[in-house]
Design an enzyme around this catalytic site. Sequence first.
Site, PDB file in Angstrom:
ATOM      1  N   GLY A 175     -28.876  21.205 -29.589  1.00 10.16           N
ATOM      2  CA  GLY A 175     -28.817  22.510 -30.234  1.00 10.16           C
ATOM      3  C   GLY A 175     -28.282  22.372 -31.651  1.00 10.16           C
ATOM      4  O   GLY A 175     -28.523  21.377 -32.341  1.00 10.16           O
ATOM      5  N   GLY A 176     -27.506  23.360 -32.058  1.00  8.41           N
ATOM      6  CA  GLY A 176     -26.960  23.361 -33.413  1.00  8.41           C
ATOM      7  C   GLY A 176     -26.136  22.129 -33.715  1.00  8.41           C
ATOM      8  O   GLY A 176     -26.021  21.710 -34.878  1.00  8.41           O
ATOM      9  N   GLY A 410     -49.793   3.075 -58.884  1.00  9.02           N
ATOM     10  CA  GLY A 410     -48.663   4.000 -58.804  1.00  9.02           C
ATOM     11  C   GLY A 410     -47.499   3.381 -58.052  1.00  9.02           C
ATOM     12  O   GLY A 410     -46.332   3.681 -58.321  1.00  9.02           O
ATOM     13  N   ALA A 411     -47.815   2.515 -57.090  1.00  7.04           N
ATOM     14  CA  ALA A 411     -46.747   1.893 -56.304  1.00  7.04           C
ATOM     15  C   ALA A 411     -45.916   0.944 -57.172  1.00  7.04           C
ATOM     16  O   ALA A 411     -44.731   0.738 -56.923  1.00  7.04           O
ATOM     17  CB  ALA A 411     -47.327   1.159 -55.113  1.00  7.04           C
TER      18      ALA A 411
HETATM   19  C1  LIG Z   1     -24.884  18.686 -21.704  1.00  2.78           C
HETATM   20  C2  LIG Z   1     -25.275  18.702 -20.238  1.00  2.78           C
HETATM   21  C3  LIG Z   1     -26.722  18.252 -20.113  1.00  2.78           C
HETATM   22  C4  LIG Z   1     -24.355  17.693 -19.519  1.00  2.78           C
HETATM   23  O1  LIG Z   1     -24.596  17.694 -18.117  1.00  2.78           O
HETATM   24  P1  LIG Z   1     -23.577  16.975 -17.117  1.00  2.78           P
HETATM   25  O2  LIG Z   1     -24.149  17.139 -15.751  1.00  2.78           O
HETATM   26  O3  LIG Z   1     -23.279  15.600 -17.601  1.00  2.78           O
HETATM   27  O4  LIG Z   1     -22.219  17.767 -17.243  1.00  2.78           O
HETATM   28  P2  LIG Z   1     -21.870  19.218 -16.719  1.00  2.78           P
HETATM   29  O5  LIG Z   1     -23.024  20.139 -16.820  1.00  2.78           O
HETATM   30  O6  LIG Z   1     -21.194  19.076 -15.409  1.00  2.78           O
HETATM   31  O7  LIG Z   1     -20.828  19.684 -17.835  1.00  2.78           O
HETATM   32  C5  LIG Z   1     -19.533  19.132 -17.913  1.00  2.78           C
HETATM   33  C6  LIG Z   1     -18.538  20.275 -18.074  1.00  2.78           C
HETATM   34  O8  LIG Z   1     -18.762  20.898 -19.313  1.00  2.78           O
HETATM   35  C7  LIG Z   1     -18.984  22.289 -19.141  1.00  2.78           C
HETATM   36  N1  LIG Z   1     -19.951  22.697 -20.143  1.00  2.78           N
HETATM   37  C8  LIG Z   1     -21.176  22.184 -20.350  1.00  2.78           C
HETATM   38  N2  LIG Z   1     -21.774  22.772 -21.382  1.00  2.78           N
HETATM   39  C9  LIG Z   1     -20.887  23.657 -21.875  1.00  2.78           C
HETATM   40  C10 LIG Z   1     -20.911  24.538 -22.965  1.00  2.78           C
HETATM   41  N3  LIG Z   1     -21.942  24.574 -23.804  1.00  2.78           N
HETATM   42  N4  LIG Z   1     -19.844  25.333 -23.186  1.00  2.78           N
HETATM   43  C11 LIG Z   1     -18.782  25.241 -22.374  1.00  2.78           C
HETATM   44  N5  LIG Z   1     -18.687  24.411 -21.341  1.00  2.78           N
HETATM   45  C12 LIG Z   1     -19.726  23.628 -21.077  1.00  2.78           C
HETATM   46  C13 LIG Z   1     -19.515  22.391 -17.746  1.00  2.78           C
HETATM   47  O9  LIG Z   1     -19.265  23.674 -17.244  1.00  2.78           O
HETATM   48  C14 LIG Z   1     -18.692  21.345 -17.023  1.00  2.78           C
HETATM   49  O10 LIG Z   1     -17.412  21.844 -16.776  1.00  2.78           O
HETATM   50  P3  LIG Z   1     -16.517  21.339 -15.553  1.00  2.78           P
HETATM   51  O11 LIG Z   1     -16.169  19.929 -15.851  1.00  2.78           O
HETATM   52  O12 LIG Z   1     -15.339  22.225 -15.573  1.00  2.78           O
HETATM   53  O13 LIG Z   1     -17.381  21.474 -14.345  1.00  2.78           O
HETATM   54  C15 LIG Z   1     -25.094  20.094 -19.605  1.00  2.78           C
HETATM   55  O14 LIG Z   1     -23.709  20.373 -19.480  1.00  2.78           O
HETATM   56  C16 LIG Z   1     -25.719  21.178 -20.405  1.00  2.78           C
HETATM   57  O15 LIG Z   1     -26.945  21.312 -20.436  1.00  2.78           O
HETATM   58  N6  LIG Z   1     -24.885  21.985 -21.020  1.00  2.78           N
HETATM   59  C17 LIG Z   1     -25.343  23.141 -21.821  1.00  2.78           C
HETATM   60  C18 LIG Z   1     -25.832  22.678 -23.143  1.00  2.78           C
HETATM   61  C19 LIG Z   1     -26.105  23.846 -24.057  1.00  2.78           C
HETATM   62  O16 LIG Z   1     -27.037  24.631 -23.803  1.00  2.78           O
HETATM   63  N7  LIG Z   1     -25.236  24.037 -25.070  1.00  2.78           N
HETATM   64  C20 LIG Z   1     -25.296  25.172 -25.924  1.00  2.78           C
HETATM   65  C21 LIG Z   1     -26.193  24.777 -27.016  1.00  2.78           C
HETATM   66  S1  LIG Z   1     -26.505  26.123 -28.072  1.00  2.78           S
HETATM   67  C22 LIG Z   1     -25.968  25.626 -29.530  1.00  2.78           C
HETATM   68  O17 LIG Z   1     -25.358  24.626 -29.696  1.00  2.78           O
HETATM   69  C23 LIG Z   1     -26.291  26.520 -30.644  1.00  2.78           C
HETATM   70  C24 LIG Z   1     -27.744  26.527 -31.007  1.00  2.78           C
HETATM   71  O18 LIG Z   1     -28.456  25.583 -30.864  1.00  2.78           O
HETATM   72  O19 LIG Z   1     -28.205  27.558 -31.546  1.00  2.78           O
END
Ligand SMILES: CC(C)(COP(=O)(O)OP(=O)(O)OC[C@H]1O[C@@H](n2cnc3c(N)ncnc32)[C@H](O)[C@@H]1OP(=O)(O)O)[C@@H](O)C(=O)NCCC(=O)NCCSC(=O)CC(=O)O
Length: 520
Positions: A175-176, A410-411
């Site tokens: 993402g961002g 040109g190169a």
């Molecule tokens: C990155 C991952 C693939 C990792 O997967 P894993 O299986 O290894 O790990 P997991 O899912 O158990 O995550 C580990 C811990 O982090 C937490 N966690 C994960 N993503 C989080 C987030 N974005 N904000 C807050 N907490 C978050 C989970 O709840 C979990 O907590 P606990 O340990 O307590 O269980 C997945 O977590 C995921 O897809 N997360 C969301 C990513 C996302 O959409 N981010 C926002 C992007 S938008 C952005 O950035 C802005 C934009 O683009 O515009």
Amino acid sequence: MTKVGVELQELIAAMEQRRTRVEQGGGPERLKKQKAGGKLTARERIEALLDPGSFLEMGTFVEHRGGRLMQGVDAPGEGVVTGRGTIDGRQVFVFSQDFTVLGGSLGKMNAAKITKIMDMAARTGCPVIGLNDSAGARIQEGVDSLSGYGEIFYRNAIYSGAVPQISAILGPCAGGAVYSPALTDFILMSEGSSYMFITGPEVIKSVTREDVTFDQLGGADVHTRRSGVAHLAYDGDEAVLAGIRDLLGYLPQNAHEKAPAHPTQDPATRMNERLLDIVVPDQRKPYAMHDVIHELVDDGTFLEIQPNWAKNIVVGFARLNGESVGIVANNPRVMAGTLNIDASDKAARFIRTCDCYNIPILTLVDVTGFLPGVAQEHAGIIRHGAKMLYAYAEATVPKVTLITRKSYGGAYLAMNSRDMGADVVYAWPTAAVAVMGAEGAANIVYRRDIQSSDNPDATRAQKIAEYKDAFDNPYVAASKGYIDDVIPMEDTRRVLIQTFEMLRDKEEARPYKKHGNIPL
Ligand SMILES: CC(C)(COP(=O)(O)OP(=O)(O)OC[C@H]1O[C@@H](n2cnc3c(N)ncnc32)[C@H](O)[C@@H]1OP(=O)(O)O)[C@@H](O)C(=O)NCCC(=O)NCCSC(=O)CC(=O)O
């Protein structure tokens, strides 16, 4: 013990207890999970990166700001470890995202820890190293977390070119989050355990119906071979961190300084007879430009940047008599060393990186031209090729060009000719500078003679020979002062070292402007 002594001990114990809690990040279970994937923890990474005992932590006890969805959420260290340390005795600032704490997600105070050390790095003139391993914007903090990214991106941009910024991608970067690394000077990725993308596989599937894995979408292989987003890929965290140490050795601390000298046992006057076996006079026979580079530089050591992307051009750092130098070279083994869109982007970016960090540039030329083709024209080769011309002209660092064999059209200009601002241009006796190769030139210029001839093939051969005689050599360009000297191949290392020594204190002014307007 006195009452005061007991009170003091209790205060110290309480502090230690708090510190230990922060140092344990997300707790033993999550730390175990992190390590099970072969990854280091955020703190282990810092230890592996910095000189032993040099880390000074900042913002240890920072906590998140609360907010409705963060009530009761525990986030030791706010999901990122920040501070300063040294690498080879030189100060750097570092942030290391802790995936065990809320997935290393970025909230307002997490960002504040990062921007604090970025500001200190800029004020003290030191590099910033970001160790990225994060699930992205902290969902619970909403717009505050987006604001946090904004504050980081803003600094990435305004400190760009002031202090080196290096990003390691050691886990998710989605993402961002990708735009902070993208705004820094170098991106290094760990193979198999890191990825970068704007939108993940699930969203892609729902929008475009494409099925793709995390690794196929944005793994180290993709970004160092196909997209050109990342610069280097390594096998595992330790190798990435060692790569950062190595890379920093070629860079200065900031834009006011020069890169540190690394004294060498490799003699400055070492002769290069081996080049006579590497480069043959036949213009159509490719040779390994990497072998030429290894032969010329100190101890044969060359840190190639983006070695697997746009391989028709070679860029990277080396040293000549202990001094850092950036090398840009055509690669006759790939696409005959022609310049295309990706090669132009790669070279232009590298030239600008060298220039903003005061690293002299050596350009090794063996190029027939820009790559012809509808696809390249329609994709904007003109716009991209212009970046190279712009970058060379804009650069005020010492610029030395060596034409090894052919340099056409040109190169010839895009590879830093005299007119484009090279301080010194050399050629080997094998060099040929012309508007185009003799075959093509003869077909155009002498078309009528060839067509009306009783024996067109013989006439064509004769005209090619005539053209070669006139232009396919370095002496026409040398006679007009476009080449400063034609040098023996085996004496190249000595000549280059003395030339860069001559240019060491070079200064070159540019007219006032707010900033230039490089074609993008
Ligand atoms: C990155 C991952 C693939 C990792 O997967 P894993 O299986 O290894 O790990 P997991 O899912 O158990 O995550 C580990 C811990 O982090 C937490 N966690 C994960 N993503 C989080 C987030 N974005 N904000 C807050 N907490 C978050 C989970 O709840 C979990 O907590 P606990 O340990 O307590 O269980 C997945 O977590 C995921 O897809 N997360 C969301 C990513 C996302 O959409 N981010 C926002 C992007 S938008 C952005 O950035 C802005 C934009 O683009 O515009």
